[in-house]
Design an enzyme around this catalytic site. Sequence first.
Site, PDB file in Angstrom:
ATOM      1  N   HIS A 145      -6.337 -19.120 -57.432  1.00  0.00           N
ATOM      2  CA  HIS A 145      -6.010 -19.226 -58.669  1.00  0.00           C
ATOM      3  C   HIS A 145      -4.618 -19.443 -58.853  1.00  0.00           C
ATOM      4  CE1 HIS A 145      -4.690 -15.204 -59.672  1.00  0.00           C
ATOM      5  NE2 HIS A 145      -5.387 -14.846 -58.795  1.00  0.00           N
TER       6      HIS A 145
ATOM      7  N   HIS B 243       1.869 -30.114 -46.788  1.00  0.00           N
ATOM      8  CA  HIS B 243       0.908 -29.969 -46.046  1.00  0.00           C
ATOM      9  C   HIS B 243       0.463 -28.432 -45.648  1.00  0.00           C
ATOM     10  CE1 HIS B 243      -0.855 -30.894 -41.775  1.00  0.00           C
ATOM     11  NE2 HIS B 243      -1.826 -30.256 -42.648  1.00  0.00           N
TER      12      HIS B 243
HETATM   13  C1  LIG Z   1       7.288 -22.870 -36.407  1.00  0.00           C
HETATM   14  C2  LIG Z   1       7.242 -24.075 -35.403  1.00  0.00           C
HETATM   15  C3  LIG Z   1       7.341 -25.307 -36.311  1.00  0.00           C
HETATM   16  C4  LIG Z   1       8.648 -23.873 -34.855  1.00  0.00           C
HETATM   17  O1  LIG Z   1       8.843 -24.980 -33.942  1.00  0.00           O
HETATM   18  P1  LIG Z   1      10.335 -25.325 -33.062  1.00  0.00           P
HETATM   19  O2  LIG Z   1      11.287 -25.269 -33.984  1.00  0.00           O
HETATM   20  O3  LIG Z   1       9.976 -25.991 -31.783  1.00  0.00           O
HETATM   21  O4  LIG Z   1      10.562 -23.621 -32.542  1.00  0.00           O
HETATM   22  P2  LIG Z   1      10.480 -23.099 -31.126  1.00  0.00           P
HETATM   23  O5  LIG Z   1       9.050 -23.449 -30.393  1.00  0.00           O
HETATM   24  O6  LIG Z   1      11.836 -23.494 -30.432  1.00  0.00           O
HETATM   25  O7  LIG Z   1      10.627 -21.389 -31.272  1.00  0.00           O
HETATM   26  C5  LIG Z   1      11.531 -20.767 -31.773  1.00  0.00           C
HETATM   27  C6  LIG Z   1      11.454 -19.309 -31.743  1.00  0.00           C
HETATM   28  O8  LIG Z   1      10.501 -18.918 -33.106  1.00  0.00           O
HETATM   29  C7  LIG Z   1       9.409 -18.450 -32.175  1.00  0.00           C
HETATM   30  N1  LIG Z   1       8.023 -19.124 -32.970  1.00  0.00           N
HETATM   31  C8  LIG Z   1       7.816 -20.151 -32.949  1.00  0.00           C
HETATM   32  N2  LIG Z   1       6.803 -20.520 -33.757  1.00  0.00           N
HETATM   33  C9  LIG Z   1       6.160 -19.261 -33.992  1.00  0.00           C
HETATM   34  C10 LIG Z   1       5.002 -18.814 -34.931  1.00  0.00           C
HETATM   35  N3  LIG Z   1       4.392 -19.618 -35.205  1.00  0.00           N
HETATM   36  N4  LIG Z   1       4.965 -17.458 -34.945  1.00  0.00           N
HETATM   37  C11 LIG Z   1       6.046 -16.491 -34.351  1.00  0.00           C
HETATM   38  N5  LIG Z   1       7.166 -16.993 -33.720  1.00  0.00           N
HETATM   39  C12 LIG Z   1       7.301 -18.224 -33.192  1.00  0.00           C
HETATM   40  C13 LIG Z   1       9.432 -18.851 -30.742  1.00  0.00           C
HETATM   41  O9  LIG Z   1       8.980 -17.928 -30.000  1.00  0.00           O
HETATM   42  C14 LIG Z   1      10.820 -18.768 -30.479  1.00  0.00           C
HETATM   43  O10 LIG Z   1      11.236 -17.467 -30.426  1.00  0.00           O
HETATM   44  P3  LIG Z   1      12.467 -17.169 -29.589  1.00  0.00           P
HETATM   45  O11 LIG Z   1      13.672 -17.774 -30.088  1.00  0.00           O
HETATM   46  O12 LIG Z   1      12.591 -15.690 -29.560  1.00  0.00           O
HETATM   47  O13 LIG Z   1      12.252 -17.600 -27.990  1.00  0.00           O
HETATM   48  C15 LIG Z   1       6.134 -24.051 -34.518  1.00  0.00           C
HETATM   49  O14 LIG Z   1       6.209 -23.159 -33.647  1.00  0.00           O
HETATM   50  C16 LIG Z   1       4.759 -24.052 -35.196  1.00  0.00           C
HETATM   51  O15 LIG Z   1       4.093 -22.802 -35.542  1.00  0.00           O
HETATM   52  N6  LIG Z   1       4.404 -25.014 -35.654  1.00  0.00           N
HETATM   53  C17 LIG Z   1       3.080 -25.134 -36.358  1.00  0.00           C
HETATM   54  C18 LIG Z   1       1.986 -26.142 -35.840  1.00  0.00           C
HETATM   55  C19 LIG Z   1       0.746 -26.297 -36.770  1.00  0.00           C
HETATM   56  O16 LIG Z   1       0.284 -25.486 -37.388  1.00  0.00           O
HETATM   57  N7  LIG Z   1       0.313 -27.616 -36.798  1.00  0.00           N
HETATM   58  C20 LIG Z   1      -0.934 -27.813 -37.736  1.00  0.00           C
HETATM   59  C21 LIG Z   1      -1.477 -29.056 -37.279  1.00  0.00           C
HETATM   60  S1  LIG Z   1      -2.702 -29.688 -38.295  1.00  0.00           S
END
Ligand SMILES: CC(C)(COP(=O)(O)OP(=O)(O)OC[C@H]1O[C@@H](n2cnc3c(N)ncnc32)[C@H](O)[C@@H]1OP(=O)(O)O)[C@@H](O)C(=O)NCCC(=O)NCCS
Length: 108
Positions: free
Chosen positions: A35, A44
């Site tokens: 709510h 998104h």
């Molecule tokens: C948050 C996100 C965008 C980061 O991507 P990125 O910029 O490429 O980041 P990286 O993969 O280089 O990770 C950077 C750091 O954050 C951490 N990290 C990334 N995503 C994380 C998550 N979801 N939860 C916890 N830690 C996360 C990594 O382990 C890394 O840690 P480190 O520096 O200690 O090694 C991506 O990991 C994510 O969660 N995307 C969501 C995708 C999704 O839900 N899509 C929906 C489709 S419908």
Amino acid sequence: MDIGKGTVICAGVVIQPDTIIGDHVIINTGATVDHDCRIEDFVHVAPGAHLAGNVSVRRGAFLGLGVVVIPGVTIGEGAIVGAGSVVIDDIPPFAKVAGVPARPIRKG
Ligand SMILES: CC(C)(COP(=O)(O)OP(=O)(O)OC[C@H]1O[C@@H](n2cnc3c(N)ncnc32)[C@H](O)[C@@H]1OP(=O)(O)O)[C@@H](O)C(=O)NCCC(=O)NCCS
């Protein structure tokens, strides 16, 4: 409930009373928005995310798969919240956060 033009509400979504959703938003599969939320244009909300009541999500922000947001939080414009995160504080504009609780992983 007020839903803007070009907005997609996917299967299994629940949206509760007095929530306002802007234009060109995606509320993806199985997400819930409780709510009195304000979801601005181009947001998104990925599948399985859950937003409690009185949450504001500013323009263009992205909430990953399974994100949980506690009541009353504001997620800033263009912010990115990683999959599986739990958001317990306001998120600044264009921040990139992840984890439980969600903390910055890098500036956007
Ligand atoms: C948050 C996100 C965008 C980061 O991507 P990125 O910029 O490429 O980041 P990286 O993969 O280089 O990770 C950077 C750091 O954050 C951490 N990290 C990334 N995503 C994380 C998550 N979801 N939860 C916890 N830690 C996360 C990594 O382990 C890394 O840690 P480190 O520096 O200690 O090694 C991506 O990991 C994510 O969660 N995307 C969501 C995708 C999704 O839900 N899509 C929906 C489709 S419908």
